[in-house]
Motif scaffolding. Structure first.
Motif, PDB file in Angstrom:
ATOM      1  N   GLY A 603      -3.275 -14.506 -11.517  1.00  7.37           N
ATOM      2  CA  GLY A 603      -4.132 -15.335 -12.341  1.00  7.37           C
ATOM      3  C   GLY A 603      -4.895 -14.552 -13.375  1.00  7.37           C
ATOM      4  N   GLY A 604      -6.104 -15.069 -13.704  1.00  5.97           N
ATOM      5  CA  GLY A 604      -6.930 -14.448 -14.725  1.00  5.97           C
ATOM      6  C   GLY A 604      -7.694 -13.243 -14.206  1.00  5.97           C
ATOM      7  N   PRO A 605      -8.420 -12.538 -15.113  1.00  4.93           N
ATOM      8  CA  PRO A 605      -9.170 -11.327 -14.739  1.00  4.93           C
ATOM      9  C   PRO A 605     -10.248 -11.626 -13.705  1.00  4.93           C
ATOM     10  N   SER A 606     -10.498 -10.640 -12.853  1.00  4.59           N
ATOM     11  CA  SER A 606     -11.491 -10.781 -11.788  1.00  4.59           C
ATOM     12  C   SER A 606     -12.110  -9.406 -11.521  1.00  4.59           C
ATOM     13  N   SER A 607     -13.137  -9.421 -10.711  1.00  2.00           N
ATOM     14  CA  SER A 607     -13.723  -8.133 -10.283  1.00  2.00           C
ATOM     15  C   SER A 607     -14.551  -8.358  -9.026  1.00  2.00           C
ATOM     16  N   SER A 608     -14.668  -7.327  -8.190  1.00  2.00           N
ATOM     17  CA  SER A 608     -15.488  -7.358  -6.976  1.00  2.00           C
ATOM     18  C   SER A 608     -15.717  -5.906  -6.539  1.00  2.00           C
ATOM     19  N   ASP A 609     -16.425  -5.747  -5.415  1.00  2.00           N
ATOM     20  CA  ASP A 609     -16.699  -4.387  -4.945  1.00  2.00           C
ATOM     21  C   ASP A 609     -15.426  -3.617  -4.671  1.00  2.00           C
ATOM     22  N   ASN A 610     -14.396  -4.309  -4.184  1.00  2.00           N
ATOM     23  CA  ASN A 610     -13.145  -3.627  -3.823  1.00  2.00           C
ATOM     24  C   ASN A 610     -12.039  -3.839  -4.854  1.00  2.00           C
ATOM     25  N   CYS A 611     -12.389  -4.408  -5.998  1.00  2.00           N
ATOM     26  CA  CYS A 611     -11.337  -4.724  -7.003  1.00  2.00           C
ATOM     27  C   CYS A 611     -11.891  -4.378  -8.378  1.00  2.00           C
ATOM     28  N   GLU A 612     -11.315  -3.337  -9.024  1.00  2.00           N
ATOM     29  CA  GLU A 612     -11.857  -2.802 -10.254  1.00  2.00           C
ATOM     30  C   GLU A 612     -11.045  -3.242 -11.470  1.00  2.00           C
ATOM     31  N   ARG A 613     -11.796  -3.446 -12.543  1.00  4.41           N
ATOM     32  CA  ARG A 613     -11.156  -3.735 -13.820  1.00  4.41           C
ATOM     33  C   ARG A 613     -10.518  -2.456 -14.357  1.00  4.41           C
ATOM     34  N   PRO A 614      -9.584  -2.446 -15.201  1.00  3.81           N
ATOM     35  CA  PRO A 614      -9.052  -3.650 -15.852  1.00  3.81           C
ATOM     36  C   PRO A 614      -7.842  -4.262 -15.148  1.00  3.81           C
ATOM     37  N   ASN A 615      -7.522  -3.757 -13.943  1.00  7.88           N
ATOM     38  CA  ASN A 615      -6.307  -4.227 -13.271  1.00  7.88           C
ATOM     39  C   ASN A 615      -6.588  -5.267 -12.199  1.00  7.88           C
ATOM     40  N   CYS A 616      -7.849  -5.702 -12.108  1.00  9.26           N
ATOM     41  CA  CYS A 616      -8.194  -6.706 -11.078  1.00  9.26           C
ATOM     42  C   CYS A 616      -7.974  -8.114 -11.634  1.00  9.26           C
ATOM     43  N   PHE A 617      -7.159  -8.884 -10.897  1.00  7.25           N
ATOM     44  CA  PHE A 617      -6.871 -10.272 -11.278  1.00  7.25           C
ATOM     45  C   PHE A 617      -6.879 -11.147 -10.021  1.00  7.25           C
ATOM     46  N   TRP A 618      -7.093 -12.460 -10.212  1.00  8.85           N
ATOM     47  CA  TRP A 618      -7.050 -13.415  -9.100  1.00  8.85           C
ATOM     48  C   TRP A 618      -5.622 -13.607  -8.600  1.00  8.85           C
ATOM     49  N   VAL A 619      -5.495 -13.863  -7.306  1.00  9.77           N
ATOM     50  CA  VAL A 619      -4.208 -14.232  -6.692  1.00  9.77           C
ATOM     51  C   VAL A 619      -4.244 -15.750  -6.487  1.00  9.77           C
ATOM     52  N   ILE A 620      -3.494 -16.502  -7.312  1.00  9.71           N
ATOM     53  CA  ILE A 620      -3.482 -17.971  -7.241  1.00  9.71           C
ATOM     54  C   ILE A 620      -2.540 -18.373  -6.106  1.00  9.71           C
ATOM     55  N   THR A 621      -3.069 -19.107  -5.103  1.00  9.49           N
ATOM     56  CA  THR A 621      -2.288 -19.443  -3.899  1.00  9.49           C
ATOM     57  C   THR A 621      -2.190 -20.960  -3.753  1.00  9.49           C
ATOM     58  N   ARG A 622      -0.975 -21.442  -3.508  1.00  5.40           N
ATOM     59  CA  ARG A 622      -0.737 -22.872  -3.330  1.00  5.40           C
ATOM     60  C   ARG A 622       0.086 -23.096  -2.072  1.00  5.40           C
ATOM     61  N   LEU A 623      -0.354 -24.072  -1.194  1.00  4.47           N
ATOM     62  CA  LEU A 623       0.345 -24.422   0.043  1.00  4.47           C
ATOM     63  C   LEU A 623       0.838 -25.864  -0.060  1.00  4.47           C
ATOM     64  N   THR A 624       2.085 -26.139   0.404  1.00  5.08           N
ATOM     65  CA  THR A 624       2.631 -27.500   0.481  1.00  5.08           C
ATOM     66  C   THR A 624       3.398 -27.657   1.784  1.00  5.08           C
ATOM     67  N   GLY A 625       3.417 -28.913   2.299  1.00  2.51           N
ATOM     68  CA  GLY A 625       4.205 -29.214   3.482  1.00  2.51           C
ATOM     69  C   GLY A 625       3.575 -28.808   4.786  1.00  2.51           C
ATOM     70  N   PHE A 626       2.307 -28.440   4.789  1.00  2.00           N
ATOM     71  CA  PHE A 626       1.628 -28.037   6.019  1.00  2.00           C
ATOM     72  C   PHE A 626       0.930 -29.240   6.640  1.00  2.00           C
ATOM     73  N   PRO A 627       0.861 -29.271   7.964  1.00  3.03           N
ATOM     74  CA  PRO A 627       0.039 -30.299   8.587  1.00  3.03           C
ATOM     75  C   PRO A 627      -1.413 -30.128   8.162  1.00  3.03           C
ATOM     76  N   PRO A 628      -2.176 -31.223   8.085  1.00  3.24           N
ATOM     77  CA  PRO A 628      -3.574 -31.097   7.674  1.00  3.24           C
ATOM     78  C   PRO A 628      -4.332 -30.153   8.613  1.00  3.24           C
ATOM     79  N   GLY A 629      -5.275 -29.375   8.032  1.00  2.00           N
ATOM     80  CA  GLY A 629      -6.072 -28.442   8.827  1.00  2.00           C
ATOM     81  C   GLY A 629      -6.491 -27.225   8.022  1.00  2.00           C
ATOM     82  N   LYS A 630      -7.144 -26.209   8.709  1.00  3.17           N
ATOM     83  CA  LYS A 630      -7.608 -24.999   8.045  1.00  3.17           C
ATOM     84  C   LYS A 630      -6.726 -23.833   8.486  1.00  3.17           C
ATOM     85  N   TYR A 631      -6.312 -22.993   7.488  1.00  4.35           N
ATOM     86  CA  TYR A 631      -5.390 -21.889   7.753  1.00  4.35           C
ATOM     87  C   TYR A 631      -5.984 -20.598   7.162  1.00  4.35           C
TER      88      TYR A 631
END
Length: 692
Positions: A603-631
């Motif tokens: 995804g787009g640019p991001s940053s955090s304590d463990n993720c430094e610019r300029p190579n830090c980006f979001w990981v866009i995650t999508r789930l389909t076909g799972f039974p309802p609930g928390k994973y």
């Protein structure tokens, strides 16, 4: 709007031309026009002679000895006459009065004769053929059955083909149909007519009159009252009105042709079975077949004259002469009633053999025919004593009498006609002829052997009334006919067919129950009247439905249902009958299982304590076909199996979930996400991390 006009100037010019031709002996036709043939030929089948009646004087001015069939009719051209029978057409020369040729008819049908420019024609309406008489005759194939034709003054023959919805034309001297330039609604019954020398169409389906303008039907003019499809219209107007006969209600409608129309006139006719109508232009002519009366009416509906035909047996026949007179013949051609254009009615006897017609003049111009001198009288013989009385000679044979007890039984598109023996009058009966006339005006006939006492007539129309007439024939000729009562053909009543296109609609995802709606179309009722439908389903109560759909609420989704629908009809005798079933199966098929799947992308640019610019980006995650609930999500790379496993995603009832809070910053590493599902661990696609 139709406007009345008559070509007086043309008539005057042509008359002057005739006078000059008569005085000078000129024989060439005038280039300005063609004179209408005067008079009418009639065939006396008892004397076997064709006789010409001068319409103006009602004198018999010529005759020709011709062998013809009983009931034959005669048409004329400029040079020839044609004695038209059921099996043979005999041509004779009008100048020499000698028989020339015998011609075979193109169809086994009594034709309608039409005299006029380009003709004469014989219209075989049911067979779909027109025969133009000439040297040689020409058969023109129309392509299907047609109604009563009309012939305009320029020699154009117009025909109505009801089944295809076309008005077709045959031009003067043409050998084929020249086209069908005017469209009319297919299936609409109607008739062609001529109003003030213009072609028009009477639509008896809509009770309207349409002039033909620029190759199409003009605006309809209301006839003033509703007419049935089988009503018959005269082929030319009477004083600017169209004459229409309703044979069942026994009325004559005189409808105004102007647009908007004026008042119409309806004439109540005496009870009877009518032939016609036919118009001279100034009066309408009808013939009542049973009494043999010829009736004439003025354009305002006033009765002008009633004249009886002496021979009551058989079927009188109307003919329209090219001279605009109407000629009414009895069956044997022994009497003709001439109706002049102004309505004057004259009775002409054609029962006796006329004096020999003088031989044709063969001299030069100005010569006249001279009759041969009478034969010299034989010398007077001496008187002698009368002979003693002798036994009277035997009675010679004669035509048979009418068949006894003619009856008809209606069937499906057919009728069975029965009759008793006719008196043979001392000559064996060789055949019986069965003819019929429909309430729609259509006619036909067939011939059986002399020993037959019944026959089946096929090819008729249901819903139409028919009268059948039977005549007997021996070597002396055909006798008078006897008729059945009118019968109306009906289709046999049978159970209704299965409803058409039985189907259902419901939501397959509506679980654990569903609402089901059945729908169908009305079937053929096969002569009955619809009462209701009977609907049954597996394990469900039977129900009656008056429409063409019914609904069932909250049926268990897992259950298979078989539905049947039948139409219940009432027969003419009042009984109810259940028809054939239509069947439809409703079985809910669960939607196919969706396999759990994870998809990631950078995804787009991001940053955090463990993720430094300029190579830090979001990981866009999508789930389909799972039974309802928390994973719980586990982010991995080829360098580290567990980059992060402290994040969770929630999957909704639709089996879908999304998480955009993971990030990563090591270029050229391969990255993926995994989740522990109910059936094992599910891993996403792998991507190579791109540097910023």
């Amino acid at each position: 709007m139709f406007k009345r006009s008559r070509p007086f100037a043309l008539i005057a010019v042509l008359a002057a031309g005739v006078l000059v031709a008569a005085l000078t002996g000129a024989a060439k036709p005038l280039p300005a026009g063609r004179f209408a043939l005067s008079g009418h030929w009639v065939f006396n089948s008892l004397l076997q002679v064709a006789l010409h009646i001068d319409g103006a004087t009602t004198n018999i001015d010529a005759h020709a000895e011709v062998d013809g069939e009983p009931g034959s009719q005669v048409v004329q051209s400029d040079t020839h006459g044609y004695v038209v029978g059921a099996n043979t057409i005999t041509q004779f020369d009008r100048a020499t009065l000698e028989v020339r040729d015998s011609i075979s008819p193109p169809a086994e049908e009594r034709p309608l004769p039409i005299e006029g420019v380009g003709g004469p024609y014989l219209a075989y309406r049911n067979a779909g053929m027109v025969m133009r008489m000439g040297d040689p005759p020409t058969v023109i194939r129309v392509g299907g059955a047609f109604g009563t034709p009309i012939l305009t003054k320029d020699g154009t023959l117009w025909l109505h083909r009801q089944e295809v919805g076309q008005l077709c034309t045959v031009n003067k001297d043409s050998t084929v149909i020249n086209g069908c330039p005017v469209d009319v609604p297919p299936g609409h019954t109607g008739a062609l007519t001529i109003l003030d020398d213009r072609t028009a169409f009477v639509d008896t389906f809509t009770s309207t009159l349409h002039p033909i303008e620029n190759g199409k039907l003009g605006d309809g003019v209301l006839l003033g009252e509703s007419v049935p499809p089988y009503a018959r219209a005269a082929t030319q107007d009477v004083g600017g009105r169209v004459a229409i006969l309703d044979p069942q209600r026994q009325t004559l409608l005189l409808a105004d042709s102007k647009n908007p129309p004026g008042e119409h006139v309806t004439v109540s006719l005496p009870p009877g079975d009518y032939e016609g109508p036919m118009s001279t232009g100034d009066v309408v002519v009808l013939v009542e077949r049973q009494s043999g009366n010829v009736l004439t009416y003025a354009p305002d509906g006033r009765s002008k004259e009633t004249k009886p035909i002496k021979q009551k047996n058989g079927e009188p026949r109307l003919s329209q002469g090219e001279d605009n007179r109407v000629y009414v013949e009895d069956t044997d051609g022994t009497q003709v009633i001439v109706v002049a254009r102004d309505g004057n009615v004259q009775d002409v006897s054609t029962a006796d053999r006329p004096s020999p017609t003088p031989a044709p003049n063969t001299g030069g111009p100005g010569d006249v025919r001279v009759a041969a001198p009478p034969p010299s009288q034989p010398p007077k013989q001496p008187t002698r004593e009368p002979d003693k009385p002798q036994a009277p000679p035997p009675v010679p044979p004669g035509r048979p009498g009418a068949p006894a007890s003619v009856s008809a039984t209606a069937g499906n598109n057919a009728a069975v006609v029965k009759w008793g023996s006719a008196v043979d009058n001392r000559a064996d009966i060789t055949s019986y002829q069965v003819s019929w006339r429909a309430s729609t005006g259509q006619t036909g006939s067939l011939t059986t052997g002399g020993g037959a006492r019944q026959t089946t007539v096929n090819g008729l129309s249901n819903g139409v009334s028919y009268v059948f007439t039977v005549t007997a024939t021996n070597r002396m000729g055909t006798g008078p006919g006897a008729s059945s009562a009118a019968v109306t053909l009906v289709a046999p009543v049978s159970p209704a067919s299965a409803p058409i296109n039985l189907r259902s609609s419901y939501d397959v995802n509506d679980r654990p129950t569903r609402d089901v709606t059945l729908l169908w179309n009305q079937p053929s009722l096969n002569g009955g009247t619809l009462v209701h439908y009977v609907v049954a389903g597996t394990g469900l109560a039977q129900r009656t439905v008056t429409g063409t759909q019914t609904a069932y609420a909250q049926l268990p989704s897992a259950t298979k249902y078989t539905f049947t629908v039948r139409a219940v009809t009432r027969t003419p005798d009042g009984n109810t009958v259940t028809g054939q079933p239509a069947t439809h199966v409703v079985q809910d098929t669960p939607p196919p299982a969706v396999k759990p799947q994870i998809t990631i992308s950078q995804g787009g640019p991001s940053s955090s304590d463990n993720c430094e610019r300029p190579n830090c980006f979001w990981v866009i995650t999508r789930l389909t076909g799972f039974p309802p609930g928390k994973y719980r999500l586990t982010l991995s790379s080829n360098a580290n199996p567990t980059v992060n496993n402290s994040e969770s995603v929630t999957v909704n009832a639709d089996g879908k979930g999304a998480y955009d809070k993971l990030n990563y910053d090591v270029p050229n590493e391969t990255v993926w996400v995994s989740v522990q599902g109910p059936d094992g661990r599910v891993q996403s696609n792998k991507i190579v991390w791109k540097k910023g």
